[in-house]
Design a protein around this motif. Sequence first.
Motif, mmCIF file in Angstrom:
data_model
loop_
_atom_site.group_PDB
_atom_site.id
_atom_site.type_symbol
_atom_site.label_atom_id
_atom_site.label_comp_id
_atom_site.label_asym_id
_atom_site.label_seq_id
_atom_site.Cartn_x
_atom_site.Cartn_y
_atom_site.Cartn_z
ATOM 1 N N LEU A 1 0.810 -1.212 0.000
ATOM 2 C CA LEU A 1 0.000 0.000 0.000
ATOM 3 C C LEU A 1 0.850 1.272 0.000
ATOM 4 O O LEU A 1 0.529 2.238 -0.705
ATOM 5 N N ILE A 2 1.921 1.282 0.757
ATOM 6 C CA ILE A 2 2.742 2.487 0.889
ATOM 7 C C ILE A 2 3.287 2.956 -0.468
ATOM 8 O O ILE A 2 3.129 4.134 -0.809
ATOM 9 N N PRO A 3 3.888 2.083 -1.279
ATOM 10 C CA PRO A 3 4.326 2.552 -2.601
ATOM 11 C C PRO A 3 3.155 2.977 -3.489
ATOM 12 O O PRO A 3 3.300 3.902 -4.300
ATOM 13 N N ALA A 4 2.010 2.337 -3.326
ATOM 14 C CA ALA A 4 0.833 2.715 -4.122
ATOM 15 C C ALA A 4 0.353 4.117 -3.738
ATOM 16 O O ALA A 4 -0.035 4.894 -4.618
ATOM 17 N N ILE B 1 -4.548 12.763 -13.711
ATOM 18 C CA ILE B 1 -5.752 12.565 -12.909
ATOM 19 C C ILE B 1 -6.356 11.181 -13.114
ATOM 20 O O ILE B 1 -6.733 10.517 -12.141
ATOM 21 N N ASN B 2 -6.465 10.733 -14.366
ATOM 22 C CA ASN B 2 -7.061 9.410 -14.617
ATOM 23 C C ASN B 2 -6.264 8.301 -13.949
ATOM 24 O O ASN B 2 -6.841 7.398 -13.330
ATOM 25 N N GLU B 3 -4.928 8.359 -14.070
ATOM 26 C CA GLU B 3 -4.079 7.332 -13.455
ATOM 27 C C GLU B 3 -4.212 7.370 -11.932
ATOM 28 O O GLU B 3 -4.324 6.338 -11.275
ATOM 29 N N GLY B 4 -4.193 8.597 -11.375
ATOM 30 C CA GLY B 4 -4.337 8.737 -9.929
ATOM 31 C C GLY B 4 -5.685 8.244 -9.444
ATOM 32 O O GLY B 4 -5.777 7.559 -8.424
ATOM 33 N N ASN C 1 -7.731 6.027 -10.887
ATOM 34 C CA ASN C 1 -7.824 4.568 -10.978
ATOM 35 C C ASN C 1 -7.124 3.909 -9.798
ATOM 36 O O ASN C 1 -7.648 2.954 -9.209
ATOM 37 N N LEU C 2 -5.956 4.407 -9.458
ATOM 38 C CA LEU C 2 -5.214 3.844 -8.334
ATOM 39 C C LEU C 2 -5.930 4.126 -7.010
ATOM 40 O O LEU C 2 -6.032 3.249 -6.154
ATOM 41 N N ILE D 1 -8.949 2.621 -1.875
ATOM 42 C CA ILE D 1 -9.926 3.076 -0.867
ATOM 43 C C ILE D 1 -10.352 1.949 0.070
ATOM 44 O O ILE D 1 -10.336 2.115 1.287
ATOM 45 N N GLU D 2 -10.717 0.823 -0.478
ATOM 46 C CA GLU D 2 -11.148 -0.294 0.370
ATOM 47 C C GLU D 2 -9.991 -0.758 1.260
ATOM 48 O O GLU D 2 -10.179 -1.060 2.437
#
Length: 118
Positions: free
Chosen positions: A25-28, A41-44, A46-47, A52-53
């Motif tokens: 999660l930390i690198p993500a 924005i789209n890449e951010g 999507n990630l 979120i969950e």
Amino acid sequence: MCPNNKLINETDDLSVTLSDYLYKLIPAIKKCAGHYQSGQINEGSNLLLNMIEGLHWVVSVMAKTGLQDYNIGEINLKLNEVVEAFENKDFILVGDLLEYEILPVMEAFLHKLPESYN
């Protein structure tokens, strides 16, 4: 096995799983923040949707393990700020909140886990 031992084992299992998850999660979070801060924005987004969950799960595990030194309410407030910034299309703020508010909490929590989990 007595109920207290069962609870300890379940907590140990959660902590091991949490440690593994935080290492991913930390690198993500860093990558997602970078996407927003650089205008991707789209890449951010999507990630972020995928994270979120996981962020919700991490916060709930933090509360269950008793290992946190953080006010869960404060973390939830920061997560709500991320949502509000997203809804307001303030994507630079989304990236900044992830990098400067959420990421340090996740990194600190990872380091608070007992050594045997890391």
